[in-house]
Design a protein around this motif. Sequence first.
Motif, mmCIF file in Angstrom:
data_model
loop_
_atom_site.group_PDB
_atom_site.id
_atom_site.type_symbol
_atom_site.label_atom_id
_atom_site.label_comp_id
_atom_site.label_asym_id
_atom_site.label_seq_id
_atom_site.Cartn_x
_atom_site.Cartn_y
_atom_site.Cartn_z
ATOM 1 N N VAL A 63 18.241 -32.890 44.036
ATOM 2 C CA VAL A 63 17.437 -32.554 42.861
ATOM 3 C C VAL A 63 15.948 -32.716 43.113
ATOM 4 N N ASP A 64 15.578 -33.701 43.893
ATOM 5 C CA ASP A 64 14.158 -34.013 44.079
ATOM 6 C C ASP A 64 13.545 -33.319 45.305
ATOM 7 N N SER A 577 14.840 -25.148 39.677
ATOM 8 C CA SER A 577 14.454 -26.177 38.715
ATOM 9 C C SER A 577 13.055 -25.899 38.180
ATOM 10 N N GLY A 582 11.759 -30.792 33.378
ATOM 11 C CA GLY A 582 12.879 -31.648 33.721
ATOM 12 C C GLY A 582 14.204 -30.926 33.598
ATOM 13 N N LEU A 602 24.731 -34.460 42.179
ATOM 14 C CA LEU A 602 23.308 -34.381 41.854
ATOM 15 C C LEU A 602 22.612 -35.573 42.499
ATOM 16 N N ALA A 605 18.259 -37.715 41.642
ATOM 17 C CA ALA A 605 17.790 -37.702 40.255
ATOM 18 C C ALA A 605 17.746 -39.129 39.707
ATOM 19 N N LYS A 606 16.646 -39.481 39.055
ATOM 20 C CA LYS A 606 16.516 -40.807 38.463
ATOM 21 C C LYS A 606 17.220 -40.894 37.119
ATOM 22 N N ILE A 608 19.846 -38.436 34.452
ATOM 23 C CA ILE A 608 20.637 -37.233 34.214
ATOM 24 C C ILE A 608 21.207 -37.311 32.803
ATOM 25 N N SER A 646 25.954 -38.044 38.033
ATOM 26 C CA SER A 646 25.470 -37.721 39.374
ATOM 27 C C SER A 646 26.558 -37.115 40.241
ATOM 28 N N VAL A 664 17.372 -33.192 33.976
ATOM 29 C CA VAL A 664 17.297 -34.202 35.029
ATOM 30 C C VAL A 664 15.849 -34.642 35.210
ATOM 31 N N ARG A 665 15.672 -35.835 35.685
ATOM 32 C CA ARG A 665 14.325 -36.359 35.996
ATOM 33 C C ARG A 665 14.370 -37.103 37.314
#
Length: 665
Positions: A63-64, A577, A582, A602, A605-606, A608, A646, A664-665
């Motif tokens: 994700v990141d 994304s 987010g 995922l 991601a911090k 979800i 996740s 997500v973040r």
Amino acid sequence: MATPFKLCILEAESKRILAFDRIILSKWSFMSRLRNFLAAGLWTCVVTTLLAQTPNGTLNIQVDKSVGASSPILHGLMTEEINYSYDGGLYAELIRNRTFQDDASSPVHWSIAANDKNAATIDIDKTTGPSTALPLSLKVSVAAASTTDPAGVQNDGFWGIAVRPHTQYKASFYAKADAGFSGPLKISLIDNSTGVSAASAVIPSLSQEWKRYSVVLTTKDVKPSAANHFALTTTHPGTFWLQLVSVFPPTYANRSNGNRQDIMELLAAMKPSFLRLPGGNYLEGDHIPERYEWKKTIGPLVDRPTHPSPWRYHSSDGLGLLEFLEWCEDLKMQPLLAVYAGYSMKQEHIDAGPALEPYVQDALDEIEYVSGGTDTKWGAIRARDGHPKPFALKYVEVGNEDWFDKSKSYDARFAQFYDAIKKSHSEIQVIATTQVTSRQPDVLDDHYYRKAEQFFDDVHHYDKTSRTGTKIMVGEWATREGEPTPDFNAALGDAAWMTGMERNSDVIIMHSYAPLFVNVNPGGMQWKTDLIGYDAMSSYGSPSYYAQVMFSNHRGTQIVDSTLTNADKRVFYSVTSDPTKGVLYLKLVNATATKQQLDINLNGAKHIALSAKLTTLHASSPTETNSITEPRKIVPTDSSLSNVSSHFSHDLPPYSIQVVELNVR
């Protein structure tokens, strides 16, 4: 032999053991239990159970981690005059052959409005017309007419004329009268079956000189129907001439000389970023004199001479260059302007050099008409035509499908156009229609018309394309299955191909499906398969149309690092994304006849959200489709996923296209 009851217990036990052994037991323990089953004569039950335990596909998403920026103008429209796309389609004009030029020998789609108590004749008169662009007209000679039995001329429209209740129609025409005749003329919309007028108005008198007349026709509580015709009649004997006879219903954004509301609404739902105009073959014409000459499509309609299109019918040019640009304005698209580059489809071309220079200058004039200020020659003419504000122009395409040019002259022709455009407009990105070596184009236009299986097998076409140098525009493409519009198998092929384009949208900066439109009436189609269908009364989106809507309405700004393993070869995906929102957009396509399960990871991601929005387009059979009679048989449905984490599993229904919108973040 085991009884059905024993088989059910043993099958359940085998499933339990298999699941347990995957987690805890060693291979030895599993095989020991398997031998016991085999010794008991339960081979069939166990093998059947083992075969059913096919591994899930695994989609790993980092994700990141972005692997590139997704093009902000990826999704757009390609248009041209084919399948009655403009006249009889998007362009809202209701009168067919309004300038009497569809057939040089006969006023086709016009007929005499008379009966056994009156008399009239009609002929094309090539000696008189209201302008140099329209030097001919329809001569109407009424020998007998009365108040109870008027006579004149009538038009059947484009497979009928759509009439709706409590609606205003703007009618106009150019006319002149012979000496001794001054009118009146009655303009009507008439029901084909009953002969009853749905709306009418009267011009009390005519001049003996060419003059434009206009009226408003207002319907009352009438039945919505296309089974109507237009009539222009008089109650007195005499002769008069007609040209540019026109009837417009209400148009999108209330544009004068504008577009159909229903079709424009379908286009607006696609949220397109650009419009490739004025078309492909339509730009070139069969012969050089039949090319799209933009200077003949601007200004008052009476000054537009019209021209033959390459698809065996005449173009009114009512939808001219400015109307194309206003179409862009209405849907907040940017114009992608294609300029004629010296090649026409019957293998006629102009060699590079002095002979090509007038065509290069014509392209520069066109660019100036589109984007020049009012202090420029052609910018001032655009302002005269009603639009002082310039249109932003970033892309110009030189020609169309020039790989068909057997003279191999495109390389040199492209260089001449490229140099001239860059010299005057260095900010413009210049698009080539085929590979060239003389210059490096900013963008290369690729075209693909294929079957679904071909697109399924080629979704990785652009995965290893160089990320430096020339970008790609897939300016025409379609899965050609189904007619007049695509079936669901075509939609699956389209969606699979779009996942590949989206995953590579750092290098594929634009794409546009073609053809965009088709009139579904008999004789209205010259090319299958087409995205949007319509008749005089209504329009509809195909399953492929809704796939386009789903992709375009869920756009990310970044291409997310992701891999799919162990999935069926007919399962396709893309992940983008929008970090500022987010939101992660997951596009999934299952082109198989069975449910497919994906294990989705995922990573990175911090945070979800526990639920996600799910949009699904699904059919029970790949041959299912939408039609003019069943316009919404297959449409997207919205639901939600509540098991998001996740690491979660997701079932893809058979024959389905899905978009998962994750927070997500």
